[in-house]
Scaffold this motif. Structure first.
Motif, PDB file in Angstrom:
ATOM      1  N   THR A  12       3.615  34.748  20.543  1.00 17.88           N
ATOM      2  CA  THR A  12       3.525  36.158  20.169  1.00 17.88           C
ATOM      3  C   THR A  12       4.586  36.588  19.163  1.00 17.88           C
ATOM      4  O   THR A  12       4.464  37.652  18.555  1.00 17.88           O
ATOM      5  N   GLY A  13       5.647  35.816  19.056  1.00 20.37           N
ATOM      6  CA  GLY A  13       6.745  36.212  18.167  1.00 20.37           C
ATOM      7  C   GLY A  13       7.679  37.227  18.812  1.00 20.37           C
ATOM      8  O   GLY A  13       8.601  37.722  18.168  1.00 20.37           O
ATOM      9  N   LEU A  14       7.457  37.546  20.096  1.00 18.27           N
ATOM     10  CA  LEU A  14       8.353  38.483  20.781  1.00 18.27           C
ATOM     11  C   LEU A  14       9.542  37.732  21.359  1.00 18.27           C
ATOM     12  O   LEU A  14       9.362  36.770  22.106  1.00 18.27           O
ATOM     13  N   PRO A  15      10.769  38.149  21.063  1.00 19.64           N
ATOM     14  CA  PRO A  15      11.908  37.505  21.729  1.00 19.64           C
ATOM     15  C   PRO A  15      11.887  37.870  23.217  1.00 19.64           C
ATOM     16  O   PRO A  15      11.208  38.826  23.604  1.00 19.64           O
ATOM     17  N   PHE A  16      12.609  37.137  24.048  1.00 18.57           N
ATOM     18  CA  PHE A  16      12.555  37.483  25.474  1.00 18.57           C
ATOM     19  C   PHE A  16      13.910  37.495  26.157  1.00 18.57           C
ATOM     20  O   PHE A  16      14.867  36.873  25.731  1.00 18.57           O
ATOM     21  N   VAL A  17      13.918  38.280  27.249  1.00 16.54           N
ATOM     22  CA  VAL A  17      15.112  38.404  28.096  1.00 16.54           C
ATOM     23  C   VAL A  17      14.757  37.908  29.485  1.00 16.54           C
ATOM     24  O   VAL A  17      13.649  38.140  29.978  1.00 16.54           O
ATOM     25  N   THR A  18      15.694  37.210  30.108  1.00 18.45           N
ATOM     26  CA  THR A  18      15.488  36.754  31.482  1.00 18.45           C
ATOM     27  C   THR A  18      16.841  36.707  32.183  1.00 18.45           C
ATOM     28  O   THR A  18      17.887  36.530  31.547  1.00 18.45           O
ATOM     29  N   GLU A  19      16.796  36.889  33.495  1.00 14.55           N
ATOM     30  CA  GLU A  19      18.059  37.014  34.234  1.00 14.55           C
ATOM     31  C   GLU A  19      18.726  35.676  34.508  1.00 14.55           C
ATOM     32  O   GLU A  19      18.063  34.686  34.809  1.00 14.55           O
ATOM     33  N   VAL A  20      20.043  35.684  34.404  1.00 16.12           N
ATOM     34  CA  VAL A  20      20.831  34.526  34.823  1.00 16.12           C
ATOM     35  C   VAL A  20      21.610  34.960  36.063  1.00 16.12           C
ATOM     36  O   VAL A  20      22.295  35.971  36.055  1.00 16.12           O
ATOM     37  N   LEU A  21      21.435  34.199  37.137  1.00 18.55           N
ATOM     38  CA  LEU A  21      22.016  34.624  38.418  1.00 18.55           C
ATOM     39  C   LEU A  21      23.398  34.058  38.682  1.00 18.55           C
ATOM     40  O   LEU A  21      24.194  34.657  39.381  1.00 18.55           O
ATOM     41  N   ASP A  22      23.643  32.858  38.173  1.00 20.03           N
ATOM     42  CA  ASP A  22      24.950  32.277  38.465  1.00 20.03           C
ATOM     43  C   ASP A  22      25.465  31.420  37.326  1.00 20.03           C
ATOM     44  O   ASP A  22      24.720  31.013  36.441  1.00 20.03           O
ATOM     45  N   GLN A  23      26.760  31.169  37.390  1.00 18.59           N
ATOM     46  CA  GLN A  23      27.448  30.448  36.311  1.00 18.59           C
ATOM     47  C   GLN A  23      26.853  29.077  36.017  1.00 18.59           C
ATOM     48  O   GLN A  23      26.820  28.644  34.883  1.00 18.59           O
ATOM     49  N   GLY A  24      26.392  28.427  37.067  1.00 22.88           N
ATOM     50  CA  GLY A  24      25.852  27.079  36.904  1.00 22.88           C
ATOM     51  C   GLY A  24      24.572  27.021  36.069  1.00 22.88           C
ATOM     52  O   GLY A  24      24.136  25.949  35.661  1.00 22.88           O
ATOM     53  N   LYS A  25      23.970  28.169  35.833  1.00 19.94           N
ATOM     54  CA  LYS A  25      22.692  28.191  35.105  1.00 19.94           C
ATOM     55  C   LYS A  25      22.803  28.806  33.711  1.00 19.94           C
ATOM     56  O   LYS A  25      21.789  29.002  33.041  1.00 19.94           O
ATOM     57  N   VAL A  26      24.003  29.121  33.277  1.00 21.92           N
ATOM     58  CA  VAL A  26      24.153  29.807  31.985  1.00 21.92           C
ATOM     59  C   VAL A  26      23.594  28.961  30.844  1.00 21.92           C
ATOM     60  O   VAL A  26      22.836  29.438  30.001  1.00 21.92           O
ATOM     61  N   GLU A  27      23.933  27.693  30.861  1.00 18.87           N
ATOM     62  CA  GLU A  27      23.477  26.832  29.772  1.00 18.87           C
ATOM     63  C   GLU A  27      21.954  26.639  29.813  1.00 18.87           C
ATOM     64  O   GLU A  27      21.287  26.711  28.786  1.00 18.87           O
ATOM     65  N   GLU A  28      21.459  26.417  31.008  1.00 20.84           N
ATOM     66  CA  GLU A  28      20.011  26.220  31.135  1.00 20.84           C
ATOM     67  C   GLU A  28      19.237  27.449  30.638  1.00 20.84           C
ATOM     68  O   GLU A  28      18.310  27.335  29.833  1.00 20.84           O
ATOM     69  N   VAL A  29      19.646  28.618  31.096  1.00 18.79           N
ATOM     70  CA  VAL A  29      18.961  29.847  30.672  1.00 18.79           C
ATOM     71  C   VAL A  29      19.188  30.081  29.174  1.00 18.79           C
ATOM     72  O   VAL A  29      18.266  30.422  28.431  1.00 18.79           O
ATOM     73  N   GLY A  30      20.413  29.828  28.733  1.00 18.37           N
ATOM     74  CA  GLY A  30      20.756  30.039  27.324  1.00 18.37           C
ATOM     75  C   GLY A  30      19.994  29.123  26.376  1.00 18.37           C
ATOM     76  O   GLY A  30      19.780  29.465  25.214  1.00 18.37           O
ATOM     77  N   ASN A  31      19.578  27.974  26.863  1.00 21.97           N
ATOM     78  CA  ASN A  31      18.782  27.063  26.047  1.00 21.97           C
ATOM     79  C   ASN A  31      17.463  27.678  25.636  1.00 21.97           C
ATOM     80  O   ASN A  31      16.840  27.244  24.674  1.00 21.97           O
ATOM     81  N   TYR A  32      16.992  28.635  26.422  1.00 15.92           N
ATOM     82  CA  TYR A  32      15.680  29.234  26.181  1.00 15.92           C
ATOM     83  C   TYR A  32      15.748  30.698  25.750  1.00 15.92           C
ATOM     84  O   TYR A  32      15.077  31.093  24.804  1.00 15.92           O
ATOM     85  N   ALA A  33      16.539  31.494  26.490  1.00 10.42           N
ATOM     86  CA  ALA A  33      16.464  32.957  26.327  1.00 10.42           C
ATOM     87  C   ALA A  33      17.092  33.460  25.030  1.00 10.42           C
ATOM     88  O   ALA A  33      18.050  32.885  24.522  1.00 10.42           O
TER      89      ALA A  33
END
Ligand code: PEP
Ligand code: MN
Length: 295
Positions: free
Chosen positions: A109-130
């Motif tokens: 769609t070309g829409l950027p997206f936001v998603t929640e990061v719950l804990d420090q251990g997941k910052v990189e994983e979420v950041g890889n996508y969001a």
């Protein structure tokens, strides 16, 4: 005799990087900063609308939701991959597969997206996508998380959506934003932070929380960062979303964060209860609301 304070501290010294009073350009007016989140600009005159499901269950669901959000003129997609749930027995989110589905829906769609990061251990994983990290109400004062998210976001040119906590003061919200802003500042960058008013944890008038448009206005006066309202989580009732959404905009909100659900969706997907089923605006309602906003 009262001790003399060592410095002549202003009340906004503790959030000096995000304080309106410290930026000449934003003094004496209500302008906010504007910046790009991937291909989309936030902080302009036009209300910035973020829409999508509360949580992601299937690839098809988020694809459909993204297409609908795009078609109705939303600026950004939302969707929960990791969900903070009151009950440990409730669906906690699909995690990584949901991030992949979100990225795919965003690409289509070309829409950027936001998603929640719950804990420090997941910052990189979420950041890889969001494109934008969401810090939820429950984590507004999780200072280590704020630092790590800020650092990752600053280094990778991502944005952060900071939701207000359960009963915060203006200072607490702005100090939380400051923790993130410091990380951008370290790299000589301007903070790509949006604050989101999501109501206080007090049930009143049959609502899940109590929205505070007046608090949003106070935030807007105190900081130059864009500030948006969340009429979905602050009311928990979809029939109230248009009214409260408009109130937020009248109180100077730069935009809104809205949960949406397909009209055809039942209360379960693949045998799992749909998160925030009652509060999600049905597509038909959202379409009408977007038309109202354009008038
Ligand atoms: C959400 O936006 O999905 C959410 C959980 O919101 P909050 O942190 O405001 O409760
Ligand atoms: Mn929700």
């Amino acid at each position: 005799m009262a001790k003399k304070r060592a410095t002549n501290k202003n009340d906004y010294d503790d959030y000096r990087l995000v304080a309106r009073k410290n930026k000449e350009e934003y003094c004496g007016n209500l302008k906010t900063s504007n910046f790009m989140i991937k291909n989309t600009k936030v902080g302009t005159e036009k209300p910035f609308i973020i829409a999508g499901p509360c949580a992601i269950y299937t690839r098809g669901q988020i694809r459909e939701s993204a297409r609908f959000a795009k078609e109705t003129g939303a600026d950004m997609l939302r969707g929960g991959a990791y969900k903070p749930r009151t009950s440990p027995y409730s669906f906690q989110g699909l995690g990584l597969p949901a991030l992949e589905y979100l990225a795919e829906a965003s690409e289509i769609t070309g829409l950027p997206f936001v998603t929640e990061v719950l804990d420090q251990g997941k910052v990189e994983e979420v950041g890889n996508y969001a494109d934008m990290f969401q810090i939820g109400a429950r984590n507004m004062q999780n200072f280590s998380l704020l630092r790590d998210v800020g650092q990752y976001a600053a280094e990778h040119d991502k944005a952060v959506l900071l939701k207000t906590g359960f009963l915060p003061t203006i200072k607490e919200v702005l100090c939380a934003a400051e923790y993130i802003a410091i990380e951008y500042h370290r790299l000589g960058r301007l903070p790509k932070v949006i604050i989101c008013e999501r109501g206080i944890n007090e049930q009143y008038d049959g609502m899940r929380n109590t929205p505070r448009p007046d608090f949003l206005l106070e935030l807007r006066k105190a900081t130059y960062l864009p500030v948006i309202g969340d009429p979905s989580h602050s009311t928990g009732r979809r029939e109230m979303v248009p009214k409260i959404g408009i109130r937020y905009l009248e109180a100077a909100a730069n935009g809104l964060l809205i949960d949406i659900i397909s009209d055809a969706q039942g209360p379960e997907i693949n045998g799992i209860e749909v998160c925030d089923y009652e509060q999600g605006m049905r597509y038909s309602e959202f379409r009408n609301f977007m038309k109202e906003l354009k008038k």
